[in-house]
Design a protein around this motif. Structure first.
Motif, PDB file in Angstrom:
ATOM      1  N   ASN A 169       6.343  19.619  44.048  1.00 28.30           N
ATOM      2  CA  ASN A 169       7.308  18.520  44.032  1.00 28.30           C
ATOM      3  C   ASN A 169       8.206  18.657  45.265  1.00 28.30           C
ATOM      4  O   ASN A 169       9.054  19.545  45.318  1.00 28.30           O
ATOM      5  N   ASN A 170       8.005  17.797  46.245  1.00 28.18           N
ATOM      6  CA  ASN A 170       8.755  17.898  47.492  1.00 28.18           C
ATOM      7  C   ASN A 170      10.069  17.125  47.467  1.00 28.18           C
ATOM      8  O   ASN A 170      10.741  17.028  48.503  1.00 28.18           O
ATOM      9  N   THR A 171      10.427  16.584  46.322  1.00 34.40           N
ATOM     10  CA  THR A 171      11.706  15.893  46.194  1.00 34.40           C
ATOM     11  C   THR A 171      12.639  16.741  45.334  1.00 34.40           C
ATOM     12  O   THR A 171      12.224  17.687  44.672  1.00 34.40           O
ATOM     13  N   GLU A 172      13.909  16.367  45.352  1.00 31.39           N
ATOM     14  CA  GLU A 172      14.865  17.100  44.527  1.00 31.39           C
ATOM     15  C   GLU A 172      14.943  16.536  43.102  1.00 31.39           C
ATOM     16  O   GLU A 172      15.680  17.043  42.268  1.00 31.39           O
ATOM     17  N   THR A 173      14.160  15.493  42.817  1.00 28.71           N
ATOM     18  CA  THR A 173      14.223  14.807  41.535  1.00 28.71           C
ATOM     19  C   THR A 173      13.217  15.388  40.548  1.00 28.71           C
ATOM     20  O   THR A 173      12.032  15.546  40.873  1.00 28.71           O
ATOM     21  N   LYS A 174      13.687  15.692  39.342  1.00 27.66           N
ATOM     22  CA  LYS A 174      12.788  16.133  38.277  1.00 27.66           C
ATOM     23  C   LYS A 174      11.840  15.000  37.904  1.00 27.66           C
ATOM     24  O   LYS A 174      12.213  13.818  37.936  1.00 27.66           O
ATOM     25  N   ARG A 175      10.599  15.339  37.583  1.00 23.90           N
ATOM     26  CA  ARG A 175       9.650  14.305  37.180  1.00 23.90           C
ATOM     27  C   ARG A 175       8.956  14.707  35.885  1.00 23.90           C
ATOM     28  O   ARG A 175       8.883  15.885  35.547  1.00 23.90           O
ATOM     29  N   GLU A 176       8.440  13.698  35.203  1.00 24.19           N
ATOM     30  CA  GLU A 176       7.919  13.928  33.852  1.00 24.19           C
ATOM     31  C   GLU A 176       6.717  13.024  33.612  1.00 24.19           C
ATOM     32  O   GLU A 176       6.660  11.893  34.107  1.00 24.19           O
ATOM     33  N   ALA A 177       5.758  13.553  32.898  1.00 18.57           N
ATOM     34  CA  ALA A 177       4.605  12.769  32.458  1.00 18.57           C
ATOM     35  C   ALA A 177       4.356  13.060  30.985  1.00 18.57           C
ATOM     36  O   ALA A 177       4.557  14.183  30.523  1.00 18.57           O
ATOM     37  N   VAL A 178       3.941  12.042  30.235  1.00 22.19           N
ATOM     38  CA  VAL A 178       3.620  12.202  28.812  1.00 22.19           C
ATOM     39  C   VAL A 178       2.123  11.975  28.644  1.00 22.19           C
ATOM     40  O   VAL A 178       1.611  10.887  28.915  1.00 22.19           O
ATOM     41  N   LEU A 179       1.430  13.034  28.230  1.00 24.22           N
ATOM     42  CA  LEU A 179       0.000  12.943  27.968  1.00 24.22           C
ATOM     43  C   LEU A 179      -0.225  12.607  26.499  1.00 24.22           C
ATOM     44  O   LEU A 179       0.430  13.165  25.613  1.00 24.22           O
ATOM     45  N   ASN A 180      -1.153  11.691  26.249  1.00 27.81           N
ATOM     46  CA  ASN A 180      -1.512  11.313  24.886  1.00 27.81           C
ATOM     47  C   ASN A 180      -2.920  11.829  24.591  1.00 27.81           C
ATOM     48  O   ASN A 180      -3.891  11.414  25.246  1.00 27.81           O
ATOM     49  N   VAL A 181      -3.017  12.750  23.635  1.00 33.72           N
ATOM     50  CA  VAL A 181      -4.314  13.254  23.190  1.00 33.72           C
ATOM     51  C   VAL A 181      -4.660  12.490  21.920  1.00 33.72           C
ATOM     52  O   VAL A 181      -3.971  12.607  20.901  1.00 33.72           O
ATOM     53  N   THR A 182      -5.748  11.703  21.983  1.00 36.61           N
ATOM     54  CA  THR A 182      -6.047  10.760  20.904  1.00 36.61           C
ATOM     55  C   THR A 182      -7.442  11.022  20.352  1.00 36.61           C
ATOM     56  O   THR A 182      -8.411  11.136  21.112  1.00 36.61           O
ATOM     57  N   GLY A 183      -7.547  11.120  19.011  1.00 32.30           N
ATOM     58  CA  GLY A 183      -8.835  11.254  18.340  1.00 32.30           C
ATOM     59  C   GLY A 183      -9.405   9.907  17.960  1.00 32.30           C
ATOM     60  O   GLY A 183      -8.894   8.844  18.364  1.00 32.30           O
ATOM     61  N   ASP A 184     -10.463   9.931  17.144  1.00 31.06           N
ATOM     62  CA  ASP A 184     -11.128   8.687  16.765  1.00 31.06           C
ATOM     63  C   ASP A 184     -10.252   7.765  15.940  1.00 31.06           C
ATOM     64  O   ASP A 184     -10.455   6.560  15.917  1.00 31.06           O
ATOM     65  N   ASN A 185      -9.284   8.339  15.247  1.00 32.68           N
ATOM     66  CA  ASN A 185      -8.461   7.467  14.405  1.00 32.68           C
ATOM     67  C   ASN A 185      -7.358   6.759  15.182  1.00 32.68           C
ATOM     68  O   ASN A 185      -6.602   5.969  14.631  1.00 32.68           O
TER      69      ASN A 185
ATOM     70  N   LYS B  66       1.324  13.815  21.397  1.00 35.38           N
ATOM     71  CA  LYS B  66       1.919  13.754  22.729  1.00 35.38           C
ATOM     72  C   LYS B  66       2.195  15.161  23.271  1.00 35.38           C
ATOM     73  O   LYS B  66       2.629  16.055  22.544  1.00 35.38           O
ATOM     74  N   LEU B  67       1.940  15.303  24.588  1.00 36.59           N
ATOM     75  CA  LEU B  67       2.287  16.515  25.324  1.00 36.59           C
ATOM     76  C   LEU B  67       3.131  16.093  26.518  1.00 36.59           C
ATOM     77  O   LEU B  67       2.676  15.331  27.374  1.00 36.59           O
ATOM     78  N   THR B  68       4.379  16.577  26.578  1.00 40.98           N
ATOM     79  CA  THR B  68       5.291  16.213  27.659  1.00 40.98           C
ATOM     80  C   THR B  68       5.265  17.290  28.739  1.00 40.98           C
ATOM     81  O   THR B  68       5.488  18.467  28.446  1.00 40.98           O
ATOM     82  N   VAL B  69       4.967  16.869  29.969  1.00 35.27           N
ATOM     83  CA  VAL B  69       4.902  17.788  31.122  1.00 35.27           C
ATOM     84  C   VAL B  69       6.075  17.473  32.038  1.00 35.27           C
ATOM     85  O   VAL B  69       6.224  16.334  32.496  1.00 35.27           O
ATOM     86  N   THR B  70       6.914  18.484  32.286  1.00 37.07           N
ATOM     87  CA  THR B  70       8.111  18.306  33.114  1.00 37.07           C
ATOM     88  C   THR B  70       8.043  19.252  34.305  1.00 37.07           C
ATOM     89  O   THR B  70       7.689  20.418  34.164  1.00 37.07           O
ATOM     90  N   GLN B  71       8.387  18.732  35.489  1.00 39.51           N
ATOM     91  CA  GLN B  71       8.440  19.553  36.708  1.00 39.51           C
ATOM     92  C   GLN B  71       9.803  19.367  37.365  1.00 39.51           C
ATOM     93  O   GLN B  71      10.255  18.245  37.585  1.00 39.51           O
ATOM     94  N   THR B  72      10.467  20.490  37.663  1.00 39.48           N
ATOM     95  CA  THR B  72      11.788  20.412  38.274  1.00 39.48           C
ATOM     96  C   THR B  72      11.681  19.934  39.717  1.00 39.48           C
ATOM     97  O   THR B  72      10.632  20.014  40.349  1.00 39.48           O
ATOM     98  N   GLY B  73      12.811  19.457  40.246  1.00 37.77           N
ATOM     99  CA  GLY B  73      12.871  19.065  41.649  1.00 37.77           C
ATOM    100  C   GLY B  73      13.060  20.273  42.549  1.00 37.77           C
ATOM    101  O   GLY B  73      13.460  21.354  42.111  1.00 37.77           O
TER     102      GLY B  73
END
Length: 403
Positions: A174-190, A195-202
């Motif tokens: 992360n080449n910026t000073e801003t924290k960034r976040e992504a939310v992964l959705n692991v979904t089955g057949d139903n 949810k898995l939240t991935v956070t990376q500091t700035g």
């Protein structure tokens, strides 16, 4: 629940003590059973005459145990099974119940329904520093699953799978000073995501600079300042005569600034600006003004009617390229526009000694020494001298004019 009732009869005495069909026939009845997908135990009901000893056998590995596996007469048998790992398909196994004499065999179909969908993650959060890196998480499931929600800076070793599997999450720096976040959705057949939240500091932005004021001499040289901290930074110079050893970097580093000759008779200042995404520092480099050569020790000796000997010394911060003396009978402050002598050189200090010849006897001369460098020309203080006028003939004179 589907039930299959199987029965058989055989001759023989039950040995008493039990209810048997007329004629004392041996019999053995069992029923097929359905097991819900999430259950791990079920009951198999065996109906047999008191004189019927039986054994139970199985071969499918997902049936862990049947207890009791042998007995006599009526009895409920407990079947222990593993959970069905599939949420979409049932599975079956065959259990064989046989009397000990081998005359009666019953094959019982055990059907285990598909399990309710199970999907769990080993973690619901991942935290990364600003640097690139990777971490693993485990999907524990009994179904096919997919992962969505990836971004350009986040990468997965796999985006779908079946049942239980390990997934590696990798992030770019992360080449910026801003924290960034992504939310992964692991979904089955139903269709119900976990949810898995991935956070990376700035990137850190803190740094300091020392020194912030530098004084340098006029001749070309190098100076240095130091950057301390953990920020990513860029550097700019506002002066073409001050060039940098680097224009960007990260963390602590020494920076060399190369200064060109200042040949002007005024000092000058360069501003070196160090910037991160949130901070700015300026280093001021003052380069001293240039000076012209200094002349000292001007002396006149050996004065004759037509000559005199002149000597002086010079020093300079830049090499002297030309030096000599200027003299005139009319200009009290002679320059190189007047009569002068010239010697060339390339040193920062030196001396001059020469005899002026062809002078007029008994004449007053005004004299100054000069020296020239890239900065300009300088003159010594002025002095005067007078050639002699005597009665003795000079060399070359005719001592016998009547001849």
């Amino acid at each position: 629940m589907s039930v299959l009732l199987l029965s058989a009869c055989g001759g023989g005495d039950d040995g008493g003590g039990g209810s048997t069909p007329s004629g004392g026939s041996e019999y053995l009845n069992v029923s097929g059973i359905d097991i819900p997908g999430g259950n791990t135990t079920a009951t198999l009901s065996i109906k047999a005459s008191n004189n019927c000893e039986w054994v139970v056998k199985w071969s499918d590995s997902w049936i862990r145990n049947i207890s009791p596996s042998h007995g006599r007469g009526d009895q409920n048998v407990t079947i222990t099974v593993t959970p069905n790992p599939s949420s979409s398909a049932e599975r079956t196994a065959v259990v064989t119940v046989t009397n000990t004499s081998g005359t009666i065999t019953r094959n019982v179909t055990i059907t285990q329904m598909a399990s309710s969908e199970a999907l769990e993650l080993s973690t619901k959060e991942m935290n990364f520093t600003y640097q690139s890196g990777s971490q693993d998480f485990t999907v524990t499931s009994n179904t096919h699953w997919t992962i969505t929600g990836m971004t350009g800076w986040l990468h997965l070793s796999k985006s779908e799978g079946d049942n239980t599997s390990t997934v590696t999450v990798s992030v770019d720096e992360n080449n910026t000073e801003t924290k960034r976040e992504a939310v992964l959705n692991v979904t089955g057949d139903n269709g119900q995501p976990v949810k898995l939240t991935v956070t990376q500091t700035g990137r850190p932005t803190e740094f300091s600079v020392s020194p912030t004021a530098i004084v340098a001499e006029a001749p070309a040289s190098t100076v240095q300042f130091n950057i301390s901290g953990n920020a990513r930074w860029t550097i700019q110079s506002n002066a073409s005569w001050a060039t940098l050893s680097t224009v960007e970097g990260e963390g602590s580093k020494s920076v060399i600034v190369t200064l060109a000759d200042n040949t002007q008779e005024e000092s000058r200042v360069a501003e070196i600006t160090i910037s991160s995404s949130t901070k700015r520092e300026v280093v001021h480099i003052t380069q001293a003004a240039a000076t012209r050569p200094a002349i000292s020790g001007l002396q006149v000796s050996g004065k004759e009617r037509n000559e005199a000997t002149i000597a002086f010394q010079f020093t300079s911060i830049f090499p002297v390229t030309e030096y000599g003396v200027c003299y005139s009978t009319s200009n009290e402050a002679p320059t190189t526009a007047d009569t002068h002598t010239t010697q060339t050189g390339s040193g920062n200090e030196g001396s001059y000694s020469a005899t002026l010849s062809g002078l007029s006897e008994g004449t007053t001369y005004h004299l100054r020494a000069y020296a020239k460098s890239v900065v300009g020309i300088s003159y010594s203080d002025k002095t005067t001298f007078k050639t002699t006028q005597g009665e003795m003939p000079n060399p070359g004179d005719n001592p016998y004019p009547q001849w």
